[in-house]
Design a protein around this motif. Sequence first.
Motif, mmCIF file in Angstrom:
data_model
loop_
_atom_site.group_PDB
_atom_site.id
_atom_site.type_symbol
_atom_site.label_atom_id
_atom_site.label_comp_id
_atom_site.label_asym_id
_atom_site.label_seq_id
_atom_site.Cartn_x
_atom_site.Cartn_y
_atom_site.Cartn_z
ATOM 1 N N TYR A 43 -0.460 -8.010 -9.711
ATOM 2 C CA TYR A 43 0.395 -6.459 -9.064
ATOM 3 C C TYR A 43 0.629 -5.881 -10.191
ATOM 4 C CZ TYR A 43 1.072 -8.706 -4.700
ATOM 5 O OH TYR A 43 0.790 -8.887 -3.750
ATOM 6 N N GLY A 49 -2.830 -11.569 5.481
ATOM 7 C CA GLY A 49 -1.549 -11.518 5.277
ATOM 8 C C GLY A 49 -0.762 -11.876 6.788
ATOM 9 N N VAL A 50 0.036 -12.694 6.644
ATOM 10 C CA VAL A 50 1.174 -12.768 8.311
ATOM 11 C C VAL A 50 1.744 -11.666 8.591
ATOM 12 C CG1 VAL A 50 3.363 -13.638 8.683
ATOM 13 C CG2 VAL A 50 2.988 -14.120 6.124
ATOM 14 N N THR A 51 1.192 -10.637 8.116
ATOM 15 C CA THR A 51 1.583 -9.106 9.182
ATOM 16 C C THR A 51 0.100 -8.966 9.872
ATOM 17 O OG1 THR A 51 3.072 -8.091 7.521
ATOM 18 C CG2 THR A 51 2.394 -6.940 9.518
ATOM 19 N N GLY A 88 -2.925 -1.590 -1.936
ATOM 20 C CA GLY A 88 -2.343 -2.670 -2.962
ATOM 21 C C GLY A 88 -0.825 -3.338 -2.855
ATOM 22 N N THR A 89 -0.496 -3.137 -1.408
ATOM 23 C CA THR A 89 0.529 -4.046 -0.931
ATOM 24 C C THR A 89 0.186 -4.490 0.746
ATOM 25 O OG1 THR A 89 1.151 -1.715 -0.456
ATOM 26 C CG2 THR A 89 2.506 -2.771 -2.311
ATOM 27 N N MET A 90 -0.861 -3.877 0.854
ATOM 28 C CA MET A 90 -0.543 -4.207 2.845
ATOM 29 C C MET A 90 -2.461 -4.733 2.701
ATOM 30 S SD MET A 90 1.092 -1.248 4.639
ATOM 31 C CE MET A 90 0.413 0.477 3.398
ATOM 32 N N ASN A 91 -2.429 -5.410 3.820
ATOM 33 C CA ASN A 91 -4.077 -5.740 4.574
ATOM 34 C C ASN A 91 -4.540 -4.437 5.308
ATOM 35 O OD1 ASN A 91 -2.614 -8.734 4.757
ATOM 36 N ND2 ASN A 91 -4.875 -8.337 3.748
ATOM 37 N N GLU A 141 -8.335 -4.241 0.331
ATOM 38 C CA GLU A 141 -6.860 -3.798 0.805
ATOM 39 C C GLU A 141 -6.584 -2.762 0.306
ATOM 40 O OE1 GLU A 141 -4.545 -7.486 0.659
ATOM 41 O OE2 GLU A 141 -5.549 -8.194 -1.688
ATOM 42 N N LYS A 177 -0.542 -14.745 -4.370
ATOM 43 C CA LYS A 177 0.229 -14.318 -4.475
ATOM 44 C C LYS A 177 0.998 -14.433 -5.737
ATOM 45 C CE LYS A 177 3.472 -11.076 -1.567
ATOM 46 N NZ LYS A 177 3.158 -9.844 -1.373
ATOM 47 N N THR A 205 -0.984 -3.194 7.466
ATOM 48 C CA THR A 205 -0.123 -4.016 7.253
ATOM 49 C C THR A 205 0.097 -5.404 6.548
ATOM 50 O OG1 THR A 205 -1.420 -5.922 7.781
ATOM 51 C CG2 THR A 205 -1.512 -4.372 9.699
ATOM 52 N N GLY A 206 1.244 -5.056 6.272
ATOM 53 C CA GLY A 206 2.418 -6.105 5.483
ATOM 54 C C GLY A 206 3.770 -6.163 6.594
ATOM 55 N N THR A 207 4.363 -6.667 5.054
ATOM 56 C CA THR A 207 5.726 -7.219 5.600
ATOM 57 C C THR A 207 7.046 -6.346 5.310
ATOM 58 O OG1 THR A 207 5.881 -9.998 5.443
ATOM 59 C CG2 THR A 207 7.493 -9.123 5.494
ATOM 60 N N LEU A 218 -5.172 -10.998 0.108
ATOM 61 C CA LEU A 218 -3.940 -12.024 1.023
ATOM 62 C C LEU A 218 -4.458 -11.867 2.383
ATOM 63 C CD1 LEU A 218 -2.099 -12.393 -0.822
ATOM 64 C CD2 LEU A 218 -0.806 -11.161 0.266
ATOM 65 N N ARG A 247 -8.911 -4.753 -8.169
ATOM 66 C CA ARG A 247 -8.163 -5.460 -7.853
ATOM 67 C C ARG A 247 -8.883 -7.158 -8.393
ATOM 68 N NH1 ARG A 247 -5.827 -8.870 -4.191
ATOM 69 N NH2 ARG A 247 -3.569 -9.086 -4.545
ATOM 70 N N ARG A 271 1.166 -19.861 2.612
ATOM 71 C CA ARG A 271 0.623 -18.858 1.619
ATOM 72 C C ARG A 271 1.547 -19.227 0.316
ATOM 73 N NH1 ARG A 271 0.570 -13.278 3.159
ATOM 74 N NH2 ARG A 271 2.607 -13.119 2.409
HETATM 75 C C1 LIG Z 1 -2.059 -7.457 -2.138
HETATM 76 C C2 LIG Z 1 -1.183 -7.466 -0.286
HETATM 77 N N1 LIG Z 1 -2.130 -7.821 0.531
HETATM 78 C C3 LIG Z 1 -1.744 -7.728 1.749
HETATM 79 C C4 LIG Z 1 0.286 -7.907 1.959
HETATM 80 C C5 LIG Z 1 0.508 -8.012 3.182
HETATM 81 O O1 LIG Z 1 0.913 -9.621 3.916
HETATM 82 P P1 LIG Z 1 2.340 -9.969 4.487
HETATM 83 O O2 LIG Z 1 1.775 -9.330 5.923
HETATM 84 O O3 LIG Z 1 2.376 -11.617 5.017
HETATM 85 O O4 LIG Z 1 3.484 -9.582 4.160
HETATM 86 C C6 LIG Z 1 0.921 -8.004 0.993
HETATM 87 C C7 LIG Z 1 2.569 -7.761 1.005
HETATM 88 O O5 LIG Z 1 2.899 -8.855 0.784
HETATM 89 C C8 LIG Z 1 -0.118 -7.574 -0.607
HETATM 90 O O6 LIG Z 1 1.069 -7.047 -1.493
#
Ligand SMILES: Cc1ncc(COP(=O)(O)O)c(C=O)c1O
Length: 361
Positions: free
Chosen positions: A198, A255-257, A231-234, A229, A193, A297-299, A253, A183, A94
């Motif tokens: 952001y 997302g890995v999670t 702002g910080t997670m799917n 999504e 990313k 879901t997010g790291t 994004l 967004r 990514r």
């Molecule tokens: C906008 C956004 N979407 C999704 C994610 C989730 O991605 P990941 O699970 O790879 O952390 C994040 C976090 O990094 C993010 O900032």
Amino acid sequence: MKYPFHVEHTEVSRLSSVDFSNLQFGKLYGDHMFVAECRKGKWTDCRIIPFGNLPFSPASSALHYGQIIFEGMKAFKNAERNALLFRPEMNFKRFNISAQRMAMPEVPLDLWLDSLHELVHMDQEWIPKEQGCSLYLRPFMFAMDRFIGVRPTEFFKFLIITSPAGLYYPKPVKVMTTAKYVRAFEGGVGFAKAAGNYGASMLPLREAIEKGFEQILWTDGNEHKYIQEIGTMNVFFVIDGVAITPELDGTILDGVTRDSVIQLLKHHGTKVEERKISIDEVFDAHQKGILQDAFGTGTAASISTISHIEHKGNMIALPPVNEIPFSVKLKDELEGIKSGALPDIFNWMVKVQSKLLVEAE
Ligand SMILES: Cc1ncc(COP(=O)(O)O)c(C=O)c1O
């Protein structure tokens, strides 16, 4: 090692001053950081040095035009005290997808893995033992050309800093949609990313926080109808036993999670649909009593249950956490795999190993 590393140890570790029982997200940084440079496509000057400020020109192009990308990953320790990384090659892929979109050089796989392994190995005592805590890893790259004309750049810095971290959202989150802001559009940079994504979300986020929400639940820019999504997670919704998450259409994004949760859900026999989902479908399902769960879901955030969603002035409340069938169980399972408490059935965990140490022996 393909890319030789110069290592400079800190004279005095800050580790003993850290209160690991009271960690917040993103406030403290490990003793060391990794730094490398890329000039005209050639990677040089790889160093692990004490964490500290960087000297650079105020004319550096990243400061003016935002050619900055980053990743977010975590390192864990299992019961045998081995340091572990979670799916580091997913973040590698990514990062380079983001680099491509932002006209930046790709980081070679050797450099990516060696820098992570050596840095985490060196600062492994910074990996918290406390449940739910980890060492957050922040690889990032920015343009360094000392030139304030608008043009693609040739000189970049790649760094990794580390931060012992607790939970990003300690309790279920309240999210709201907005039709005032967008967004990401198709053709834009939503899938990357990129720091600017952001930066542009800070004003909407501040307005959401002032209204009592943790985050924005973004919708598409054309109609504000389809969910993208958080702002910080799917985001996932469980409707009548089916887990639905927006498809990867270039605006969100990868997302890995998200990917890990899809694999876990399928493993448990839950049907997963990656498709367009409208905010109306979610509200309808709630009205019919078949919206069983919603979660991000997010790291950084792991799996965060959503407690409330507001859309056009209407608010729905999700079932209380102890009745929620999916997100809480999924979070325990994913965190269990990451910490080594549960078997790593998907071979996601990678043991941290130092090539420098082996070379020195
Ligand atoms: C906008 C956004 N979407 C999704 C994610 C989730 O991605 P990941 O699970 O790879 O952390 C994040 C976090 O990094 C993010 O900032």
